[in-house]
Design a protein around this motif. Structure first.
Motif, PDB file in Angstrom:
ATOM      1  N   ASP A 215       0.820  -1.214   0.000  1.00 55.84           N
ATOM      2  CA  ASP A 215       0.000   0.000   0.000  1.00 55.84           C
ATOM      3  C   ASP A 215       0.858   1.271   0.000  1.00 55.84           C
ATOM      4  O   ASP A 215       0.384   2.366   0.203  1.00 55.84           O
ATOM      5  N   HIS A 216       2.148   1.111  -0.182  1.00 60.18           N
ATOM      6  CA  HIS A 216       2.986   2.308  -0.339  1.00 60.18           C
ATOM      7  C   HIS A 216       4.214   1.993  -1.189  1.00 60.18           C
ATOM      8  O   HIS A 216       4.525   0.823  -1.425  1.00 60.18           O
ATOM      9  N   ASP A 217       4.888   3.044  -1.611  1.00 59.78           N
ATOM     10  CA  ASP A 217       6.057   2.881  -2.475  1.00 59.78           C
ATOM     11  C   ASP A 217       7.227   2.264  -1.702  1.00 59.78           C
ATOM     12  O   ASP A 217       7.300   2.372  -0.487  1.00 59.78           O
ATOM     13  N   ILE A 218       8.112   1.658  -2.456  1.00 56.08           N
ATOM     14  CA  ILE A 218       9.267   1.003  -1.855  1.00 56.08           C
ATOM     15  C   ILE A 218      10.525   1.414  -2.619  1.00 56.08           C
ATOM     16  O   ILE A 218      10.521   1.510  -3.853  1.00 56.08           O
ATOM     17  N   ILE A 219      11.595   1.671  -1.872  1.00 53.67           N
ATOM     18  CA  ILE A 219      12.882   1.888  -2.522  1.00 53.67           C
ATOM     19  C   ILE A 219      13.805   0.725  -2.165  1.00 53.67           C
ATOM     20  O   ILE A 219      13.659   0.108  -1.109  1.00 53.67           O
ATOM     21  N   THR A 220      14.720   0.421  -3.079  1.00 58.02           N
ATOM     22  CA  THR A 220      15.718  -0.606  -2.800  1.00 58.02           C
ATOM     23  C   THR A 220      17.067   0.087  -2.672  1.00 58.02           C
ATOM     24  O   THR A 220      17.542   0.720  -3.617  1.00 58.02           O
ATOM     25  N   VAL A 221      17.648  -0.007  -1.500  1.00 60.47           N
ATOM     26  CA  VAL A 221      18.859   0.756  -1.192  1.00 60.47           C
ATOM     27  C   VAL A 221      19.810  -0.071  -0.318  1.00 60.47           C
ATOM     28  O   VAL A 221      19.401  -1.062   0.278  1.00 60.47           O
ATOM     29  N   THR A 222      21.059   0.373  -0.249  1.00 62.15           N
ATOM     30  CA  THR A 222      22.046  -0.312   0.598  1.00 62.15           C
ATOM     31  C   THR A 222      22.314   0.501   1.873  1.00 62.15           C
ATOM     32  O   THR A 222      21.939   1.672   1.970  1.00 62.15           O
ATOM     33  N   GLY A 223      23.016  -0.126   2.802  1.00 61.84           N
ATOM     34  CA  GLY A 223      23.374   0.541   4.048  1.00 61.84           C
ATOM     35  C   GLY A 223      24.233   1.776   3.798  1.00 61.84           C
ATOM     36  O   GLY A 223      23.965   2.849   4.335  1.00 61.84           O
ATOM     37  N   ASN A 224      25.269   1.622   2.975  1.00 64.49           N
ATOM     38  CA  ASN A 224      26.126   2.772   2.689  1.00 64.49           C
ATOM     39  C   ASN A 224      25.327   3.924   2.087  1.00 64.49           C
ATOM     40  O   ASN A 224      25.566   5.093   2.387  1.00 64.49           O
ATOM     41  N   GLN A 225      24.386   3.555   1.229  1.00 65.82           N
ATOM     42  CA  GLN A 225      23.567   4.567   0.584  1.00 65.82           C
ATOM     43  C   GLN A 225      22.731   5.334   1.624  1.00 65.82           C
ATOM     44  O   GLN A 225      22.660   6.560   1.590  1.00 65.82           O
ATOM     45  N   MET A 226      22.158   4.596   2.571  1.00 67.30           N
ATOM     46  CA  MET A 226      21.307   5.246   3.561  1.00 67.30           C
ATOM     47  C   MET A 226      22.115   6.037   4.588  1.00 67.30           C
ATOM     48  O   MET A 226      21.622   6.997   5.176  1.00 67.30           O
ATOM     49  N   ILE A 227      23.361   5.647   4.805  1.00 68.51           N
ATOM     50  CA  ILE A 227      24.245   6.469   5.632  1.00 68.51           C
ATOM     51  C   ILE A 227      24.419   7.825   4.946  1.00 68.51           C
ATOM     52  O   ILE A 227      24.309   8.887   5.562  1.00 68.51           O
ATOM     53  N   ALA A 228      24.686   7.759   3.652  1.00 69.81           N
ATOM     54  CA  ALA A 228      24.892   8.994   2.885  1.00 69.81           C
ATOM     55  C   ALA A 228      23.619   9.846   2.885  1.00 69.81           C
ATOM     56  O   ALA A 228      23.674  11.056   3.144  1.00 69.81           O
ATOM     57  N   TYR A 229      22.477   9.216   2.645  1.00 73.25           N
ATOM     58  CA  TYR A 229      21.230   9.986   2.570  1.00 73.25           C
ATOM     59  C   TYR A 229      20.854  10.546   3.940  1.00 73.25           C
ATOM     60  O   TYR A 229      20.343  11.663   4.047  1.00 73.25           O
ATOM     61  N   GLY A 230      21.108   9.758   4.981  1.00 73.47           N
ATOM     62  CA  GLY A 230      20.823  10.247   6.333  1.00 73.47           C
ATOM     63  C   GLY A 230      21.643  11.495   6.628  1.00 73.47           C
ATOM     64  O   GLY A 230      21.147  12.465   7.202  1.00 73.47           O
ATOM     65  N   ALA A 231      22.902  11.471   6.207  1.00 71.18           N
ATOM     66  CA  ALA A 231      23.774  12.620   6.445  1.00 71.18           C
ATOM     67  C   ALA A 231      23.264  13.845   5.681  1.00 71.18           C
ATOM     68  O   ALA A 231      23.194  14.950   6.233  1.00 71.18           O
ATOM     69  N   LEU A 232      22.894  13.636   4.435  1.00 68.25           N
ATOM     70  CA  LEU A 232      22.387  14.774   3.650  1.00 68.25           C
ATOM     71  C   LEU A 232      21.109  15.329   4.274  1.00 68.25           C
ATOM     72  O   LEU A 232      20.929  16.543   4.375  1.00 68.25           O
ATOM     73  N   ALA A 233      20.237  14.411   4.706  1.00 68.23           N
ATOM     74  CA  ALA A 233      18.975  14.850   5.310  1.00 68.23           C
ATOM     75  C   ALA A 233      19.217  15.573   6.631  1.00 68.23           C
ATOM     76  O   ALA A 233      18.434  16.428   7.034  1.00 68.23           O
ATOM     77  N   ALA A 234      20.324  15.234   7.286  1.00 71.86           N
ATOM     78  CA  ALA A 234      20.634  15.860   8.574  1.00 71.86           C
ATOM     79  C   ALA A 234      21.222  17.251   8.404  1.00 71.86           C
ATOM     80  O   ALA A 234      21.403  17.972   9.372  1.00 71.86           O
TER      81      ALA A 234
END
Ligand SMILES: Cc1ncc(C[n+]2csc(CCOP(=O)(O)OP(=O)(O)O)c2C)c(N)n1
Ligand code: SF4
Ligand SMILES: [Mg+2]
Lengths: 596, 303
Positions: A215-234
């Protein structure tokens, strides 16, 4: 996680092994894409050879309807593209498992119970290329690779009774701009692989992969990728780093997007320069970070200490790899906990966190920046190789839930008349000035200093200032440490409690659920914050456990030792350090052996 | 450059309340005075200026200047300063330190700072010795080689009592080879000339290295103020610092050391401009939601 409905339950573990560079990884990526587009929940594990080129890679994919917490215990389908891979990684296959092998390359010796499918991948792929030879000419023909991966994809999708349509759509997306012939060749290859297997299946039993509605969208990502995105979002604005396996991708992902956010990335000449730049950038007011692995973190130790002493917020990610010294750069481990907590001469306050899953990489990174800013000190975030390269299917993070903390800045009043950069306050946190601020002039320094920042060595000053700096950790511990953990499993009194950190969260949850299904009472506390420890929460948790296991991927039991220093709870250490993650069965066995 | 527009700052305005801790007669006093004067000549806004250093006697300097300061760890002043300048190009960034700090432990950063060419002015107080640790040889020490059976005073060159076992390095020639975009030599006993050189370095848009003879009377009885008074000369007015070959010729002088601006390359590009270009070009190119969307593997609407 995601609520969804499946037409039938799916839970399949596939393992691909082959020469690295032979397309094993790209075939794995293709499968992840296909299963992901079918709405399934994915969890992968990749282990790479030491060789720069060549060597055997292993790519394990678990696709499940419902939440996938681990890459599974036993492999249902093994895809062996060469015999070396089969020899090295074949043992993971269930006794009644399915083996699909490249019969152009080798023939495995038979094994009772196992179902073998010979697939002449190379021959079939060549035939597909032959078929369109008359339609394209010259260089284009020479450069056209036979569609080996698409043959494999077709065969595998059919083997697990998955639909071919998502693959057809993908082929169109990828090849439409290359012309009709190429599209047709690939579609034909897909069906060729599928048909070849179809004939061999007959009425043999095969696993089923069925699409699932979400019932919602899904992304496929890796740990390193989410570390990077978390940092950008922060709110990251400055990154400096030096390449090292398995941390480099963090820098690569950040480098691609940070200019859009008004920030920048520098590839430094070494890790010492990288951490120096990060400290300088943060001193001047920008949220800054670096990421590395053991050898690089070792080089940064002196400057991390400087950041603690000079009270500069920085975030340092350690994507742990296995082994001391160069060790096993492409393997996983949780053996840098000591380095993260104790890696310093003398003593200085620092916060240590650990990411627990691909999704958590994002949220813990945003919190790491917030804690760094709030307490004006280094925050070391532990990840590891298995999580760094793990692909997971997660909902896109809800950006409205991201909260950005910024450091306490000195007001004009506080700056007027002899600004005290290192003012001794109740919380230990002193208002900071940023270069450019009127009346905020001070010298930031690693030398012991008074509240103004002026050097001083008297015994009174030494104890007062060190106390002030360490008070920040006490404040954190007293006010909010209990927020950075998760508790899973049964409530109330339990037979077995598990305390752990880092990438093992999913595996332990799966093992816990299995033991609960057997009727064992189990609870699991997973720590995101490792220094300072959430002592009260740990003690409360321990009080309701008859036994406590501390599983971790290192040789000496670093978390257990750290808990021993800080609490008087009895623990059963459970550690292994072989370069690979736990499987659920490791933990499950441990739980049942103790509860029995 | 962040210049104070409303006030005119005299050299003394850059003086902090902290008293220098150097020995009487230390060359670093002259460098500090010259720095005050140069900052005044450029009318730097003290609140928009950061003086960065590593560790050493000379590295204590930031505390004596009434600007923002950063006194870090041994040998890492250039990376810290690079981080400051890249994150905040609006600030004036001046780096100070010793020959050990800059050419030994921190020597690996010099070529890379040259490559990046940030707008930073770096004053090395070269006393041909380690002062703070009380008299060991530095990479610029001019101690006779041990094999020459040098009679060396073991109280003086403490870790090399029999003479040096390695050669000294030539920071000016190295800097030119690295294409540091402004290379000069100063001498703390020629304060007026030194402030002119530092001011020129500050005004230079790019990385400026000013290697300054700054004798240590406490631990170096060979390269003293008198020694340098006798062994330095002003660079002739007709020297063209943009001529790299001529600059090398000056740099290679070993008996008499030329003082002044030796080399400059005003056409070297800078990491600051490159990064500004990227930020400009890709500004607001994506937001987080768009980044996530790139990784979509399943969408509700299309199913
Ligand atoms: C990592 C590290 N190694 C060694 C030292 C000890 N140390 C402090 S200053 C210094 C050398 C100082 O020489 P120089 O940089 O020439 O400065 P000077 O005192 O001569 O001005 C050394 C070796 C240190 N502080 N840190
Ligand atoms: S030891 Fe030498 S360099 Fe250090 S302050 Fe004294 S004279 Fe100056
Ligand atoms: Mg020196």
């Amino acid at each position: 996680m995601s609520a969804g409905t499946a037409t039938a339950t799916t839970d399949v573990v596939l393992r691909l092994v082959g020469e690295s560079g032979e397309g094993t990884v790209s075939l794995g990526d293709l499968l992840v894409k296909m299963f992901g587009s079918m709405g399934l929940d994915i969890y992968t594990f990749q282990t790479f050879p030491a060789e720069i080129k060549g060597g055997t890679v292993m790519y394990q994919i678990r696709a499940k309807s419902g939440t996938t917490l681990s890459f599974g215990d036993a492999v249902d389908v093994l895809v062996a593209l060469n015999d070396e891979g089969f020899d090295l990684f074949g043992k993971g296959l269930r006794e009644d498992g399915i083996l699909l092998y490249n019969s152009d390359v080798f023939t495995p010796s038979p094994s009772p119970g196992r179902t073998d499918y010979a697939l002449p991948v190379t021959t079939l792929a060549r035939a597909e290329k032959e078929a369109i030879r008359h339609l394209i000419t010259g260089e284009a023909l020479k450069r056209l690779p036979p569609p080996v991966n698409i043959i494999g994809l077709g065969a595998l999708l059919r083997l697990v009774s998955a639909p071919l349509e998502p693959a057809e759509r993908y082929i169109h997306d990828l090849f439409d701009r290359k012309g009709d012939e190429i599209v047709r060749m690939n579609i034909s290859a897909l069906h060729s692989g599928a048909n070849y297997i179809e004939e061999k299946i007959g009425n043999k039993r095969t696993p089923h992969v069925s699409p699932m509605k979400r019932d919602h969208d899904i992304i496929t990502v890796t740990g390193n990728q989410m570390i990077a995105y978390g940092a950008l979002a922060a709110g990251l604005k400055f990154y400096a780093g030096y390449p090292i396996t398995p941390a480099t991708e963090v820098m690569e992902f950040i480098a691609k997007d940070i200019p859009a956010f008004g920030g920048e990335v520098v590839q430094a000449e070494d890790e010492i320069a990288a951490i120096g730049m990060v400290v300088g950038a943060s001193y001047s007011g920008k949220k800054s970070m670096t990421a590395s692995s053991g050898p690089g973190i070792s080089l940064m130790v002196e400057t991390i200490n400087l950041a603690a002493q000079a009270e500069i917020p920085i975030v340092v990610v350690d994507v742990q790899r296995a082994g001391a010294s160069t060790g096993m750069p492409t393997k996983t481990s949780q053996a840098d906990l000591n380095l993260a907590i104790f890696g310093v001469h003398n003593e200085s306050p620092r916060i240590v966190m650990a990411v627990a899953s691909v999704e958590d990489c994002f949220w813990t990174m945003t919190q790491a920046f917030n804690l760094a800013e709030k307490y004006q000190c280094p925050v070391i975030v532990l990840s590891d190789q298995s999580l760094a390269t793990r692909k997971s299917t997660i909902p896109p993070p809800d950006m409205s839930k991201v909260h950005q903390e910024t450091r306490l800045l000195a007001s004009p009043d506080e700056r007027a008349g002899g600004f005290q950069r290192y003012k001794d306050t109740e919380t230990g946190v002193s208002p900071m000035a940023i270069p450019g601020m009127a009346m905020g002039i001070y010298t930031s320094t690693g030398i012991e200093h008074d509240e103004h920042g002026d050097p001083g060595y008297t015994p009174e000053l030494a104890s007062k200032m060190k106390d002030k700096r360490f008070r920040k950790l006490e404040t954190l511990q007293m006010t909010e440490a209990d927020r950075y953990l998760k508790i899973w499993g049964d409530e109330g009194k339990v037979d077995v409690g598990i305390i752990a950190f880092g990438s093992t969260e999913g595996v332990i949850r799966e093992a816990t659920q299995r033991a609960q299904a057997d009727g064992v009472k189990v609870a699991h506390m997973h720590l995101r914050l490792l220094n300072p420890l959430p002592i009260n929460a740990i003690k409360e948790f321990a009080a309701r456990c008859d036994n406590i296991i501390v599983p971790e991927l290192n040789y000496t039991g670093q978390l257990a030792n750290w808990l021993k220093i800080n609490t008087d709870i009895e623990m059963i250490p459970f550690h292994k350090d072989e370069g690979i993650p736990f499987i659920p069965n490791d933990i499950y066995q441990m739980i049942t052996s103790i509860s029995a | 450059m962040a210049v104070a527009t409303e006030t005119l700052h005299a050299p003394k305005d850059y003086k902090s309340e902290l008293k220098p801790v150097w020995c009487p007669g230390c060359g670093d006093y002259g460098v500090l005075s010259a720095l005050y004067k140069a900052m005044s000549m450029c009318n730097l806004d003290p609140e928009k200026t950061v003086v960065v250093s590593g560790i050493g006697c000379s590295s204590r300097l930031p505390g004596f200047v009434q600007t923002y300061g950063f006194h870090g760890v041994h040998g890492r002043a250039l990376p810290v300063a690079t981080g400051i300048k890249m994150a905040r190009p609006d600030l004036n960034v001046i780096v100070v330190g010793g020959d050990g700090d800059g050419y030994s432990i921190g020597g690996g950063h010099l070529p890379h700072c040259a490559r990046r060419n940030p707008d930073i002015t770096y004053v090395v107080m070269n006393n041909n010795i380690y002062g703070l640790t009380k008299g060991q040889v530095s990479p610029t020490s001019m101690v006779p080689l041990a094999s020459l059976n040098a009679k060396i005073d073991p109280k003086r060159w403490k870790t090399t009592p029999f003479g040096m076992t390695e050669d000294a390095l030539n920071p000016i020639a190295l800097a030119i080879a690295m294409d540091v975009s402004f290379v000069a030599r100063g001498f703390s006993y020629r304060p007026n000339q030194l402030s002119d050189i530092i001011a020129e370095g500050i005004n230079h848009k790019g990385f400026a290295l000013i290697d300054t003879f700054s004798p240590c009377p406490t631990f170096n009885q060979d390269q003293t103020d008198d020694f340098y008074k006798d062994h330095t000369y002003d660079i002739p007015e007709d020297h063209d610092p943009t001529d790299k070959i001529k600059a090398f010729a000056l740099a290679l002088a070993t008996e008499n050391y030329p003082v002044g601006v030796i080399y400059r390359n005003d056409n070297k590009h800078s990491v600051l401009d490159e990064q500004a270009y990227l930020r400009d070009r890709y500004h607001d190119n994506v937001d987080m939601d768009q980044i996530f969307a790139r990784n979509l593997s399943y969408t509700v609407d299309t199913k």
